[in-house]
Design an enzyme around this catalytic site. Structure first.
Site, PDB file in Angstrom:
ATOM      1  N   HIS A 255      -5.872  -3.302   0.756  1.00 38.10           N
ATOM      2  CA  HIS A 255      -5.242  -2.399   1.726  1.00 38.10           C
ATOM      3  C   HIS A 255      -6.055  -1.103   1.727  1.00 38.10           C
ATOM      4  CE1 HIS A 255      -1.133  -4.244   2.644  1.00 38.10           C
ATOM      5  NE2 HIS A 255      -1.823  -5.165   2.006  1.00 38.10           N
TER       6      HIS A 255
ATOM      7  N   GLU B 187      -5.643   2.144   1.872  1.00 36.49           N
ATOM      8  CA  GLU B 187      -5.373   3.280   0.983  1.00 36.49           C
ATOM      9  C   GLU B 187      -5.816   2.978  -0.444  1.00 36.49           C
ATOM     10  OE1 GLU B 187      -1.467   2.494   3.197  1.00 36.49           O
ATOM     11  OE2 GLU B 187      -3.410   1.558   2.984  1.00 36.49           O
TER      12      GLU B 187
ATOM     13  N   CYS C 263       2.253   0.726   3.678  1.00 34.94           N
ATOM     14  CA  CYS C 263       3.200  -0.389   3.644  1.00 34.94           C
ATOM     15  C   CYS C 263       4.205  -0.187   2.521  1.00 34.94           C
ATOM     16  CB  CYS C 263       2.466  -1.725   3.474  1.00 34.94           C
ATOM     17  SG  CYS C 263       1.782  -1.985   1.838  1.00 34.94           S
TER      18      CYS C 263
ATOM     19  N   CYS D  71       1.771  -0.224  -1.010  1.00 33.15           N
ATOM     20  CA  CYS D  71       0.996   1.023  -0.999  1.00 33.15           C
ATOM     21  C   CYS D  71       1.892   2.244  -1.211  1.00 33.15           C
ATOM     22  CB  CYS D  71       0.228   1.161   0.316  1.00 33.15           C
ATOM     23  SG  CYS D  71      -1.073  -0.083   0.458  1.00 33.15           S
TER      24      CYS D  71
END
Length: 381
Positions: free
Chosen positions: A74, A76, A132, A197
């Protein structure tokens, strides 16, 4: 707002540069993330440090016991790993014999050993869409006039820790009984579970961005702000980022409950239609190229390990440990196993346990760990 918009402009411009005016195949993304460094809040001295994209995690069958894969691609999370790469480079400047190298570093050496960030250097995370997990679940129309009334909200899983689903989109609340994943279970096809995240960012707000290994050399490093491109809702995001850890209790020196500044941008990017690409890219200041990782396998598209994998970090840490620990008065043998190297930073480890207990005590669930075998590898050069 102007500051946030300027940061966004810088990031977009950098990405445009790196993808040949967005024409490269690797310009395709659902989520873009970046960390920008400023001196104070002076935008004229701002610098994009890292850039990344991605929305997927590794497939369980590719889990690796040599630290050669990146589990979570992901955007981040990749940005944070790229930032750790940057921190290693900044520490490595201190190994140089040349004074001008030390002076270029963002770190200053402490008399009592170890390193600290220079005064007034701030880091800002830009993410093109809400992280997320719990931060993304709220309805943008919900009105949070009183953040404290959120304690009485009916929704059962409000604020709950959530996990990403292997080869699926979205997140689910952690179930209390699956706090331990087993190596053989995952290899036999059990879904690999990865924390969302939102939860990882909440963790960085207590432990810092530097991770366990670097904590044996440097003080914790925190984000100053998060700027979100779209699907953004301040009340909810701040609740998720800080209210969940209100009862963590007293933290040891140099650790803190980091209070982030949060902002949206004036003109959100249009969402990219279509399916999420299965690759993730990362760029780090000082490198010319974008590195492309296949998110399914956790390795570079050419099959070799990413510069952001655990093994690479462990090798860099070991090198620093040999050179820096003499200055830091830590007379211990160099751990040869990655999991043991992480335990060298004892304060970091105890704060981590304190954080996990705080989540449990608040009824938000148990942090799900990867199988321990994953971290039991030796350093092979």
């Amino acid at each position: 707002q102007d500051f946030a918009d300027s940061i966004y402009q810088m990031v977009a411009q950098k990405f445009q540069e790196l993808t040949d005016n967005f024409t490269s195949i690797h310009a395709r993304h659902k989520t873009l993330a970046s960390i920008v460094m400023t001196k104070g809040l002076d935008i004229r001295q701002a610098q994009v440090i890292v850039l990344s994209s991605g929305t997927k995690c590794i497939n369980g069958e590719y889990i690796n016991d040599q630290g050669l894969v990146v589990n979570d691609c992901h955007a981040e999370i990749v940005a944070r790993r790229a930032f750790v790469h940057f921190l290693y480079s900044q520490l490595e400047l201190h190994l140089s014999k040349r004074r001008e190298d030390w002076e270029r570093s963002i770190f200053v050496r402490l008399k009592e050993g170890g390193y600290r960030l220079r005064e007034n250097i701030l880091f800002h995370l830009y993410v093109s869409t809400s992280p997320c997990g719990d931060a993304r679940l709220n309805s943008p129309y919900e009105i949070t006039t009183d953040l404290h009334s959120s304690k009485h909200i009916v929704r059962k899983y409000r604020g709950h820790l959530r996990t990403k689903i292997e080869s699926g989109e979205g997140t689910i609340p952690v179930r209390s009984h699956n706090a331990a994943q087993t190596w053989d279970g995952v290899l036999l096809g059990e879904q690999l579970i990865t924390m969302s995240c939102t939860d990882k960012i909440a963790r960085w707000n207590i432990l810092g961005l530097q991770g366990a290994l670097l904590s044996s050399f440097i003080e914790p490093m925190y984000l100053h702000s998060i700027i979100v491109g779209s699907l953004y809702h301040t009340g909810h995001l701040s609740r998720v980022m800080s209210h969940r850890t209100e009862d963590i209790g007293q933290l040891p020196a140099s650790y803190r409950r980091n209070q982030l500044l949060l902002s949206g941008i004036s003109h959100a990017d249009a969402r990219q239609p279509g399916k999420s690409p299965s690759f993730s890219v990362n760029w780090i200041v000082g490198s010319t190229d974008l590195e492309v990782i296949n998110a399914t396998t956790g390795k570079r598209t050419c099959g070799s390990p990413s510069r952001l994998c655990k093994h690479m970090f462990f090798a860099r840490w070991a090198k620093l440990h040999g050179k820096l620990s003499t200055r830091m008065g830590s007379h211990g043998d160099m751990p040869s196993v990655y999991s043991e190297a992480k335990l060298v930073a004892q304060t970091y480890q105890s704060v981590k346990q304190q954080l996990f207990k705080a989540f449990q005590k608040a009824g938000l669930g148990t942090w799900v760990k990867k199988p321990p075998e994953q971290d039991q590898f030796l350093l092979t050069v």
